[in-house]
Design a protein around this motif. Structure first.
Motif, mmCIF file in Angstrom:
data_model
loop_
_atom_site.group_PDB
_atom_site.id
_atom_site.type_symbol
_atom_site.label_atom_id
_atom_site.label_comp_id
_atom_site.label_asym_id
_atom_site.label_seq_id
_atom_site.Cartn_x
_atom_site.Cartn_y
_atom_site.Cartn_z
ATOM 1 N N ARG A 85 16.757 -3.263 12.820
ATOM 2 C CA ARG A 85 16.435 -1.953 12.237
ATOM 3 C C ARG A 85 17.715 -1.120 12.203
ATOM 4 O O ARG A 85 18.652 -1.394 12.948
ATOM 5 N N ALA A 86 17.693 -0.072 11.372
ATOM 6 C CA ALA A 86 18.851 0.827 11.266
ATOM 7 C C ALA A 86 18.552 2.123 12.022
ATOM 8 O O ALA A 86 17.429 2.636 11.926
ATOM 9 N N TYR A 87 19.531 2.636 12.759
ATOM 10 C CA TYR A 87 19.371 3.933 13.432
ATOM 11 C C TYR A 87 20.657 4.748 13.292
ATOM 12 O O TYR A 87 21.758 4.219 13.461
ATOM 13 N N SER A 113 10.457 0.723 17.056
ATOM 14 C CA SER A 113 10.575 2.096 17.561
ATOM 15 C C SER A 113 9.770 2.276 18.853
ATOM 16 O O SER A 113 10.258 2.886 19.813
ATOM 17 N N ARG A 257 13.476 5.383 4.452
ATOM 18 C CA ARG A 257 12.582 4.410 3.807
ATOM 19 C C ARG A 257 12.870 4.423 2.317
ATOM 20 O O ARG A 257 13.223 5.461 1.774
#
Ligand SMILES: Cc1cc2nc3c(=O)[nH]c(=O)nc-3n(C[C@H](O)[C@H](O)[C@H](O)COP(=O)(O)OP(=O)(O)OC[C@H]3O[C@@H](n4cnc5c(N)ncnc54)[C@H](O)[C@@H]3O)c2cc1C
Length: 350
Positions: A85-87, A113, A257
């Motif tokens: 995932r990207a953060y 998450s 998104r």
């Protein structure tokens, strides 16, 4: 030791450690060393709100740093499956101790998450990519800045606020209730120090922000270089509003998104390498369909920007959910599974 001697010593080590490689053993004792695949170690998890937490990560030696506003892709093992995932990075680029932070909001049914916010433990190793993204501050200092954020969309902007001070900064931030505002104490400290003017919109009581209210909240909004991050509804409205006023070049947006605009008929999807076939509707990304079916799918940002999920399309056709464009299978054709849905029966080489 000379390079030739080092090479021979390494070959000897390879013979001794077969079937594993010497680097596999080094990974056990020194996973963050230079030359290893880039990893990070979670050093602390600090709760921020009821459903958000900041994760402090010590990146391995290969980490090349970041610019405020950029994001990092991380690979986390959840129930034995590596998920990417990207953060956004929330630590300032110049943080002295070399650690970086991300701040994650747990979303309903969110695999990564919830894992990070509620179950991640200090000491855990995660995979890291280098920081990337062009939602960053310019080299030249803008005289007036507006940050327009909602929910977890505050994260890249917090990275900016912590990194660079400007003379005139206004922030409009939306969250359901005061206690849902991530970094609220720190924001209020900045306000007390006169480094920030802040308007909080509490959507549970005030309703969703109507973008035309900016005239009243920030009368000179059109003159401000603006960075906006939040749900699609807010960003779509902002893009339209800035364009209508002819100042779209002053608006910089970051989306978590993809904007899905087109859906159509689905079809039967075969993941030929895994030997699974499932029915898919025409609106769900093939990445989600594959993961749901237990297929090990490569993934990245999950919104069509990083190309971490590209996979050969062996047969059939898929629809790009952002544009409606149909791609048909041909030798060498690759598709982004995170923004493509089945358009009739298809075979994905996974
Ligand atoms: C460039 C970039 C930066 C990001 N920065 C941050 C950040 O700083 N902090 C942060 O908390 N998140 C951030 N995200 C979002 C993050 O990458 C994940 O999408 C999010 O944590 C959900 O992952 P999950 O595994 O928990 O949910 P999943 O298990 O993938 O999805 C569970 C359900 O939630 C839906 N869903 C997926 N993502 C979202 C979303 N973002 N909002 C609402 N519903 C969603 C899915 O369609 C699905 O129905 C960023 C995303 C991008 C592309």
């Amino acid at each position: 030791m000379s390079a030739a001697l080092r090479g021979r010593a390494w070959k000897l080590l390879e013979m001794v450690t077969t079937p594993l490689l010497p680097s596999d053993y080094l990974d056990l004792v020194s996973p963050l060393r230079a030359g290893a695949d880039l990893r990070g170690r979670i050093e602390a998890v600090h709760p921020e709100t009821g459903d958000a937490a900041t994760i402090v990560i010590r990146p391995g030696r290969g980490w090349r740093g970041h610019r405020a506003g950029q994001y990092v892709r991380i690979g986390v093992d959840v129930d034995g499956v590596r998920l990417w995932r990207a953060y956004s990075l929330t630590s300032p680029a110049k943080r002295q101790d070399g650690r970086v932070t991300i701040t994650v909001k747990a979303i309903p049914d969110g695999k990564v998450s919830n894992h990070l916010v509620r179950r991640a433990k200090p000491g855990t190793l995660i995979q890291l990519d280098q920081a990337t993204g062009d939602f960053v501050l310019p080299q030249a200092t803008p005289p007036k800045v507006l940050y327009l954020t909602a929910g977890s969309g505050i994260t890249p902007v917090m990275g900016m606020l912590r990194d660079t001070e400007f003379d005139d900064v206004v922030m409009v931030h939306c969250a359901p209730r005061p206690q849902d505002v991530i970094f609220r104490n720190e924001l209020h400290d900045l306000v007390a120090d006169k480094k920030l003017r802040l308007t909080e919109v509490h959507t549970d009581t005030d309703g969703m922000l109507d973008i035309s209210r900016l005239d009243e909240l920030v009368p000179d909004w059109a003159e401000r270089e603006t960075w906006a991050c939040g749900p699609a509804g807010l960003l779509d409205a902002a893009e339209e509003h800035w364009s209508e006023h002819g100042v779209q070049q002053r608006l910089h947006t970051e989306r978590f998104r993809p904007s899905i605009v087109v859906a159509g008929d689905g079809g039967e999807v075969t993941f030929s390498a895994t030997g699974k076939t499932v029915d898919a509707d025409g609106a769900t990304p093939l990445l989600d369909i594959g993961e749901e079916a237990g297929v090990l799918m490569p993934s990245g940002c999950r919104m069509g920007i990083c190309f971490g999920c590209i996979t050969p399309l062996k047969a059939g056709a898929v629809r790009d959910l952002r544009t409606g464009e149909i791609t048909e299978a041909e030798p060498g054709v690759l598709i982004q599974t995170c923004v493509s849905a089945a358009a009739g029966p298809c075979d994905i080489e996974q």
